[in-house]
Design an enzyme around this catalytic site. Sequence first.
Site, PDB file in Angstrom:
ATOM      1  N   ALA A   1      75.526  56.929 166.124  1.00 45.92           N
ATOM      2  CA  ALA A   1      76.585  55.928 166.209  1.00 45.92           C
ATOM      3  C   ALA A   1      77.714  56.425 165.318  1.00 45.92           C
ATOM      4  CB  ALA A   1      76.092  54.555 165.764  1.00 45.92           C
ATOM      5  N   SER A   2      78.928  55.975 165.607  1.00 46.02           N
ATOM      6  CA  SER A   2      80.079  56.575 164.936  1.00 46.02           C
ATOM      7  C   SER A   2      80.346  56.039 163.535  1.00 46.02           C
ATOM      8  CB  SER A   2      81.334  56.398 165.795  1.00 46.02           C
ATOM      9  OG  SER A   2      81.563  55.026 166.034  1.00 46.02           O
ATOM     10  N   THR A   3      80.008  54.779 163.266  1.00 44.52           N
ATOM     11  CA  THR A   3      80.306  54.225 161.944  1.00 44.52           C
ATOM     12  C   THR A   3      79.131  53.393 161.444  1.00 44.52           C
ATOM     13  OG1 THR A   3      81.190  52.067 162.600  1.00 44.52           O
ATOM     14  CG2 THR A   3      82.694  53.937 162.750  1.00 44.52           C
TER      15      THR A   3
ATOM     16  N   GLN B   1      77.962  50.260 163.300  1.00 43.52           N
ATOM     17  CA  GLN B   1      77.152  50.360 164.498  1.00 43.52           C
ATOM     18  C   GLN B   1      75.745  50.831 164.111  1.00 43.52           C
ATOM     19  OE1 GLN B   1      79.116  52.776 167.499  1.00 43.52           O
ATOM     20  NE2 GLN B   1      81.114  52.078 166.830  1.00 43.52           N
TER      21      GLN B   1
END
Length: 208
Positions: free
Chosen positions: A9-11, A14
Amino acid sequence: MNSHLYLRASTKDQDANRAKASLEAFAAEKGLVIAGIYSENISGTKLERPELMRLLGAANAGDVLLCESVDRLSRLSQADWEALKGAIKAKGLRLVIADLPTSHMLIEEKGITGQIMQVINNMLLDLMATMARLDQEKRVERIKQGLENKKAADPEWKPAGKSKDTAMWDKVVALMAKHPTMSADQVAKLADCGVATVYRIKRELKAA
Protein backbone atom coordinates in the site's frame (compact mmCIF):
# COMPACT_ATOMS: atom_id res chain seq x y z
CA MET A 1 4.93 -25.13 -6.22
CA ASN A 2 6.05 -22.43 -3.78
CA SER A 3 4.60 -18.94 -3.94
CA HIS A 4 5.63 -15.65 -2.39
CA LEU A 5 2.84 -13.14 -1.71
CA TYR A 6 3.71 -9.47 -2.19
CA LEU A 7 1.38 -6.93 -0.57
CA ARG A 8 1.87 -3.18 -0.90
CA ALA A 9 0.00 0.00 0.00
CA SER A 10 1.27 3.48 -0.72
CA THR A 11 0.90 5.20 2.66
CA LYS A 12 0.41 4.47 6.33
CA ASP A 13 -3.24 5.49 5.85
CA GLN A 14 -3.77 2.33 3.82
CA ASP A 15 -3.44 -1.30 4.85
CA ALA A 16 -0.91 -3.30 2.87
CA ASN A 17 -2.42 -6.50 4.28
CA ARG A 18 -5.88 -5.72 2.89
CA ALA A 19 -5.51 -8.26 0.04
CA LYS A 20 -3.85 -10.96 2.15
CA ALA A 21 -6.94 -13.16 2.58
CA SER A 22 -7.88 -13.04 -1.09
CA LEU A 23 -4.33 -13.90 -2.19
CA GLU A 24 -4.16 -16.76 0.31
CA ALA A 25 -7.45 -18.08 -1.11
CA PHE A 26 -6.12 -17.70 -4.66
CA ALA A 27 -2.96 -19.65 -3.77
CA ALA A 28 -5.01 -22.43 -2.17
CA GLU A 29 -7.29 -22.65 -5.22
CA LYS A 30 -4.30 -22.97 -7.55
CA GLY A 31 -2.57 -25.53 -5.32
CA LEU A 32 0.30 -23.20 -4.42
CA VAL A 33 2.27 -23.52 -1.20
CA ILE A 34 2.81 -20.14 0.47
CA ALA A 35 6.52 -19.91 1.26
CA GLY A 36 6.45 -16.29 2.40
CA ILE A 37 4.29 -13.18 2.77
CA TYR A 38 5.93 -9.80 2.23
CA SER A 39 3.97 -6.69 3.18
CA GLU A 40 5.00 -3.03 3.19
CA ASN A 41 3.63 0.50 3.09
CA ILE A 42 5.71 2.27 0.49
CA SER A 43 5.28 4.06 -2.82
CA GLY A 44 5.01 1.91 -5.93
CA THR A 45 7.18 4.47 -7.72
CA LYS A 46 10.17 3.29 -5.70
CA LEU A 47 12.19 0.36 -7.04
CA GLU A 48 14.27 -0.26 -3.92
CA ARG A 49 11.61 -1.52 -1.49
CA PRO A 50 12.87 -3.52 1.53
CA GLU A 51 10.23 -6.26 1.46
CA LEU A 52 10.26 -6.61 -2.32
CA MET A 53 14.04 -6.92 -2.27
CA ARG A 54 13.79 -9.46 0.57
CA LEU A 55 11.31 -11.50 -1.50
CA LEU A 56 13.60 -11.49 -4.52
CA GLY A 57 16.46 -12.61 -2.32
CA ALA A 58 14.56 -15.46 -0.67
CA ALA A 59 12.68 -16.89 -3.67
CA ASN A 60 14.07 -19.74 -5.75
CA ALA A 61 13.91 -20.41 -9.49
CA GLY A 62 10.50 -21.74 -10.46
CA ASP A 63 8.70 -20.10 -7.53
CA VAL A 64 5.68 -17.85 -8.05
CA LEU A 65 5.70 -14.15 -7.18
CA LEU A 66 2.01 -13.49 -6.50
CA CYS A 67 0.44 -10.00 -6.42
CA GLU A 68 -3.13 -8.73 -6.33
CA SER A 69 -2.71 -6.35 -9.28
CA VAL A 70 0.04 -4.82 -11.40
CA ASP A 71 -0.18 -1.43 -9.66
CA ARG A 72 0.57 -3.10 -6.30
CA LEU A 73 3.87 -4.22 -7.82
CA SER A 74 4.70 -1.24 -9.97
CA ARG A 75 4.04 2.43 -10.54
CA LEU A 76 7.63 2.61 -11.70
CA SER A 77 9.24 4.59 -14.48
CA GLN A 78 9.79 2.63 -17.69
CA ALA A 79 13.48 2.12 -16.90
CA ASP A 80 12.80 0.90 -13.35
CA TRP A 81 10.00 -1.39 -14.55
CA GLU A 82 12.41 -2.97 -17.04
CA ALA A 83 14.95 -3.38 -14.22
CA LEU A 84 12.39 -5.07 -11.97
CA LYS A 85 11.26 -7.41 -14.75
CA GLY A 86 14.92 -8.24 -15.38
CA ALA A 87 15.47 -9.08 -11.71
CA ILE A 88 12.38 -11.31 -11.64
CA LYS A 89 13.49 -13.08 -14.82
CA ALA A 90 17.06 -13.48 -13.55
CA LYS A 91 15.71 -15.24 -10.46
CA GLY A 92 13.62 -17.52 -12.66
CA LEU A 93 10.39 -16.49 -10.95
CA ARG A 94 6.88 -16.74 -12.37
CA LEU A 95 5.04 -13.44 -11.99
CA VAL A 96 1.36 -14.17 -11.38
CA ILE A 97 -1.15 -11.32 -10.98
CA ALA A 98 -4.45 -12.36 -9.38
CA ASP A 99 -6.59 -9.98 -11.45
CA LEU A 100 -4.75 -10.72 -14.73
CA PRO A 101 -6.03 -14.14 -15.93
CA THR A 102 -3.40 -14.48 -18.68
CA SER A 103 -0.73 -14.67 -15.99
CA HIS A 104 -2.38 -17.63 -14.27
CA MET A 105 -1.16 -20.00 -16.98
CA LEU A 106 2.39 -19.46 -15.71
CA ILE A 107 1.52 -21.77 -12.82
CA GLU A 108 1.42 -24.67 -15.28
CA GLU A 109 3.46 -25.37 -18.39
CA LYS A 110 1.21 -25.67 -21.44
CA GLY A 111 3.54 -26.18 -24.40
CA ILE A 112 3.24 -23.97 -27.47
CA THR A 113 -0.14 -22.60 -26.35
CA GLY A 114 1.42 -21.54 -23.08
CA GLN A 115 4.29 -19.83 -24.90
CA ILE A 116 1.87 -17.83 -27.05
CA MET A 117 -0.14 -16.85 -23.99
CA GLN A 118 3.07 -15.79 -22.25
CA VAL A 119 3.84 -13.35 -25.08
CA ILE A 120 0.31 -11.91 -24.78
CA ASN A 121 0.62 -11.80 -21.00
CA ASN A 122 3.92 -9.91 -21.15
CA MET A 123 2.35 -7.32 -23.45
CA LEU A 124 -0.58 -6.87 -21.04
CA LEU A 125 1.78 -6.59 -18.07
CA ASP A 126 3.72 -3.80 -19.79
CA LEU A 127 0.50 -2.02 -20.73
CA MET A 128 -0.91 -2.20 -17.21
CA ALA A 129 2.40 -1.08 -15.67
CA THR A 130 2.41 1.94 -17.97
CA MET A 131 -1.19 2.76 -17.07
CA ALA A 132 -0.34 2.53 -13.36
CA ARG A 133 2.57 4.95 -13.82
CA LEU A 134 0.46 7.42 -15.83
CA ASP A 135 -2.28 7.27 -13.20
CA GLN A 136 0.27 8.22 -10.54
CA GLU A 137 1.55 11.13 -12.64
CA LYS A 138 -2.00 12.39 -13.29
CA ARG A 139 -2.80 12.22 -9.58
CA VAL A 140 0.20 14.41 -8.73
CA GLU A 141 -0.72 16.83 -11.53
CA ARG A 142 -4.30 17.12 -10.20
CA ILE A 143 -2.95 17.97 -6.74
CA LYS A 144 -0.67 20.62 -8.22
CA GLN A 145 -3.49 22.08 -10.34
CA GLY A 146 -5.89 22.11 -7.41
CA LEU A 147 -3.40 24.10 -5.33
CA GLU A 148 -2.82 26.58 -8.15
CA ASN A 149 -6.58 27.03 -8.68
CA LYS A 150 -7.12 27.62 -4.97
CA LYS A 151 -4.36 30.23 -4.86
CA ALA A 152 -5.71 31.94 -8.00
CA ALA A 153 -9.21 32.17 -6.50
CA ASP A 154 -7.93 33.41 -3.15
CA PRO A 155 -4.37 34.80 -3.06
CA GLU A 156 -4.55 34.89 0.75
CA TRP A 157 -5.47 31.20 1.03
CA LYS A 158 -3.08 28.94 2.84
CA PRO A 159 -3.61 25.21 3.48
CA ALA A 160 -4.20 24.18 7.08
CA GLY A 161 -0.95 23.91 8.96
CA LYS A 162 1.13 25.79 6.41
CA SER A 163 1.75 28.67 8.79
CA LYS A 164 3.68 26.30 11.03
CA ASP A 165 6.49 26.03 8.50
CA THR A 166 5.92 27.89 5.24
CA ALA A 167 9.40 27.23 3.91
CA MET A 168 9.14 23.49 4.54
CA TRP A 169 5.68 23.33 2.94
CA ASP A 170 6.90 25.16 -0.18
CA LYS A 171 9.96 22.93 -0.41
CA VAL A 172 7.94 19.71 -0.23
CA VAL A 173 5.35 20.97 -2.75
CA ALA A 174 8.11 22.07 -5.13
CA LEU A 175 9.83 18.68 -4.91
CA MET A 176 6.57 16.79 -5.56
CA ALA A 177 5.79 19.01 -8.54
CA LYS A 178 9.28 18.68 -10.01
CA HIS A 179 9.57 14.92 -9.37
CA PRO A 180 6.02 13.46 -9.63
CA THR A 181 7.22 9.84 -9.45
CA MET A 182 9.45 10.38 -6.41
CA SER A 183 8.45 8.42 -3.32
CA ALA A 184 7.45 10.10 -0.06
CA ASP A 185 10.62 8.74 1.55
CA GLN A 186 12.78 10.39 -1.11
CA VAL A 187 10.90 13.70 -0.85
CA ALA A 188 11.31 13.63 2.94
CA LYS A 189 15.05 13.06 2.64
CA LEU A 190 15.54 15.90 0.14
CA ALA A 191 13.31 18.25 2.13
CA ASP A 192 14.96 17.19 5.40
CA CYS A 193 11.67 16.45 7.10
CA GLY A 194 9.74 13.43 8.36
CA VAL A 195 7.83 11.15 5.99
CA ALA A 196 4.68 11.85 8.04
CA THR A 197 5.04 15.54 7.13
CA VAL A 198 5.11 14.68 3.43
CA TYR A 199 2.00 12.49 3.77
CA ARG A 200 0.21 15.24 5.71
CA ILE A 201 0.97 17.82 3.02
CA LYS A 202 -0.22 15.40 0.32
CA ARG A 203 -3.50 14.86 2.19
CA GLU A 204 -4.07 18.59 2.67
CA LEU A 205 -3.34 19.34 -0.98
CA LYS A 206 -5.74 16.60 -2.05
CA ALA A 207 -8.44 17.97 0.27
CA ALA A 208 -7.91 21.40 -1.21
